[in-house]
Motif scaffolding. Structure first.
Motif, PDB file in Angstrom:
ATOM      1  N   GLN A  21      30.648  92.742  58.921  1.00  0.00           N
ATOM      2  CA  GLN A  21      31.266  92.758  60.248  1.00  0.00           C
ATOM      3  C   GLN A  21      30.357  92.087  61.281  1.00  0.00           C
ATOM      4  OE1 GLN A  21      33.263  96.612  61.317  1.00  0.00           O
ATOM      5  NE2 GLN A  21      32.323  97.286  59.407  1.00  0.00           N
ATOM      6  N   GLN A  22      29.055  92.081  61.028  1.00  0.00           N
ATOM      7  CA  GLN A  22      28.126  91.455  61.965  1.00  0.00           C
ATOM      8  C   GLN A  22      28.335  89.946  62.047  1.00  0.00           C
ATOM      9  OE1 GLN A  22      24.218  92.645  60.694  1.00  0.00           O
ATOM     10  NE2 GLN A  22      24.672  94.835  60.853  1.00  0.00           N
ATOM     11  N   LEU A  31      36.568  90.831  59.617  1.00  0.00           N
ATOM     12  CA  LEU A  31      37.457  91.817  60.236  1.00  0.00           C
ATOM     13  C   LEU A  31      37.698  93.041  59.359  1.00  0.00           C
ATOM     14  CD1 LEU A  31      40.034  89.296  61.689  1.00  0.00           C
ATOM     15  CD2 LEU A  31      38.441  90.716  62.999  1.00  0.00           C
ATOM     16  N   THR A  32      37.774  94.182  60.011  1.00  0.00           N
ATOM     17  CA  THR A  32      38.241  95.425  59.418  1.00  0.00           C
ATOM     18  C   THR A  32      39.378  95.946  60.291  1.00  0.00           C
ATOM     19  OG1 THR A  32      36.802  96.862  60.722  1.00  0.00           O
ATOM     20  CG2 THR A  32      35.886  95.953  58.660  1.00  0.00           C
ATOM     21  N   LEU A  33      40.065  96.944  59.813  1.00  0.00           N
ATOM     22  CA  LEU A  33      41.180  97.478  60.592  1.00  0.00           C
ATOM     23  C   LEU A  33      40.705  98.109  61.892  1.00  0.00           C
ATOM     24  CD1 LEU A  33      43.522  98.991  57.863  1.00  0.00           C
ATOM     25  CD2 LEU A  33      43.400  96.665  58.756  1.00  0.00           C
ATOM     26  N   VAL A  72      45.700  89.882  57.582  1.00  0.00           N
ATOM     27  CA  VAL A  72      44.547  89.077  57.973  1.00  0.00           C
ATOM     28  C   VAL A  72      43.289  89.615  57.296  1.00  0.00           C
ATOM     29  CG1 VAL A  72      43.130  88.340  59.930  1.00  0.00           C
ATOM     30  CG2 VAL A  72      45.616  88.421  60.151  1.00  0.00           C
ATOM     31  N   VAL A  73      43.195  90.944  57.191  1.00  0.00           N
ATOM     32  CA  VAL A  73      42.057  91.556  56.498  1.00  0.00           C
ATOM     33  C   VAL A  73      42.205  91.375  54.985  1.00  0.00           C
ATOM     34  CG1 VAL A  73      40.840  93.717  56.042  1.00  0.00           C
ATOM     35  CG2 VAL A  73      41.661  93.216  58.351  1.00  0.00           C
ATOM     36  N   PRO A  94      35.600  94.904  55.120  1.00  0.00           N
ATOM     37  CA  PRO A  94      36.419  93.691  55.188  1.00  0.00           C
ATOM     38  C   PRO A  94      37.043  93.349  53.834  1.00  0.00           C
ATOM     39  CG  PRO A  94      34.237  93.336  56.163  1.00  0.00           C
ATOM     40  CD  PRO A  94      34.175  94.635  55.416  1.00  0.00           C
ATOM     41  N   GLY A  95      37.998  92.439  53.875  1.00  0.00           N
ATOM     42  CA  GLY A  95      38.585  91.900  52.663  1.00  0.00           C
ATOM     43  C   GLY A  95      37.687  90.803  52.099  1.00  0.00           C
TER      44      GLY A  95
END
Length: 388
Positions: free
Chosen positions: A305-306, A310-312, A233-234, A279-280
């Motif tokens: 991210q704000q 998504l990140t891990l 997903v990332v 993120p990706g």
């Protein structure tokens, strides 16, 4: 030598077996999925029989398996060939490296594929232990193949499995990326330690909380279930936090429609430095092209991210909270993926391409998962005791 016609009765770990002009081609996803969503990446990975094996009882000491492999290669990238492993009474006793077969070589810079046809391959296993034994021939996790002929010096009989069935879904790591042979991918390592039958639904680049995968798990025979979600997903930057959490809830709800009380472990991603706080989407590192060792990079920005990217680290927090909110399901368990491979493991077990574990690291992950899940007090422990 005795030639035994190969039939679906010999195959374990496949959804379906297709009859081709050459022989039998195992598929890890049913035809309705392949028709409904013929994504090239998914079609390629589901055709690679990770976790699929021929199972038979025999006194044979010599076995020849004729198969026609097909693989994808990348120009300028050193990717090892697949292997076929032989297991006798639970012990891995031999491995045969594939040669020949068809290859599609892709130029990573232009995306242009080049197809080259090749001959069939004969895997030869000799000097096997004397007497009747259970033989499992594990097919390659990283190449598709058509099974053509089985020749032995003694008769063989297909064997119906009697052990509990463990269904595991995940990304390329569950699929087995960068492990050397099919019995050394982490789910195979864990299944052997746990004494269970593996159904491997790990698909490289394709663990994307797809509803059809939840339906496949729902409808599959399964005593034990694990679902490892997040990294793809990332990688694809395919969801935001707002859509990811309810999608996972729906994924679990669908599984529970078919397996309301089966032990179910939701696993978050292992440590991956490039995506912990960035993120990706992920991409090939352009500086690594042509070096023989492609590496991956994250192309997003941490501050994104704000906006919900998504990140891990964000995904682990979200999945842990999600399981807490489903406390009415006593058979649902959360496993933090960094307990399988964490930042403290990177010095001794670095991810050579910044994304995938090598063979030794697959073994480490498999051993740690088995110690967690199959222990007497683990989430799968009660089911194994009842089955025994």
């Amino acid at each position: 030598m005795i030639t035994t016609p190969l039939t679906a009765a010999f195959l374990q770990g496949a959804a379906e077996v297709e009859t081709t002009a050459r022989g039998l081609r195992p598929h890890r996803l049913p035809a309705w999925v392949r028709t409904q969503f013929p994504d090239p990446q998914l079609l390629m990975t589901q055709g690679q029989p990770a976790g699929v094996r021929l199972t038979m009882s025999t006194a044979a000491r010599t076995i020849h398996l004729v198969a026609h492999p097909s693989r994808v290669a990348y120009r300028g990238v050193d990717r090892p060939r697949g292997s076929i492993d032989l297991v006798a009474d639970g012990d891995v006793v031999a491995s045969d490296l594939l040669d020949g077969g068809d290859v599609v070589e892709v130029d990573l810079q232009t995306g242009v594929p080049d197809f080259r046809a090749g001959p069939a391959h004969t895997a030869v296993f000799s000097g096997l232990p004397a007497g009747d034994k259970l033989i499992e021939i594990w097919l390659p996790h990283n190449e598709s193949l058509e099974l053509i002929e089985l020749r032995t010096d003694e008769p063989v009989r297909p064997v119906d499995p009697t052990r509990p069935v463990w269904v595991n879904h995940g990304s390329s790591i569950s699929h087995g990326s960068n492990a050397s042979t099919p019995t050394q991918i982490w789910p195979a390592v864990a299944a052997r330690l746990g004494g269970v039958e593996l159904r491997n639904l790990g698909f490289g680049g394709s663990a994307l909380v797809d509803p059809f995968l939840a339906r496949v798990i729902r409808d599959a025979p399964a005593d034990l279930i694990s679902v490892k979600l997040g990294i793809n997903v990332v990688n694809l930057d395919s969801m935001r936090l707002r859509s990811f959490v309810p999608a996972v809830h729906g994924f679990l709800d669908t599984i529970r429609d078919g397996h309301p009380t089966a032990p179910l472990v939701l696993i978050s991603p292992i440590f991956c430095g490039i995506h912990e706080d960035t993120p990706g989407p992920g991409a090939f590192d352009p500086d690594s092209l042509g070096t023989g060792q492609v590496r991956f990079i994250a192309t997003g920005r941490s501050e994104d991210q704000q906006q919900g990217r998504l990140t891990l680290r964000v995904i682990r927090e979200a999945l842990a909270s999600l399981v807490d909110r489903r406390a009415d399901d006593p058979n649902l368990h959360y496993l933090d993926g960094t307990t399988l491979y964490g930042v403290g493991d990177t010095a001794e077990h670095p991810l050579s391409d910044a994304l995938h574990p090598d063979t030794a690291t697959h073994r480490l992950i498999g051993e740690r998962f088995a110690a967690y899940a199959f222990a007497q007090a683990g989430p799968f422990g009660d089911s194994l005791r009842l089955a025994g």
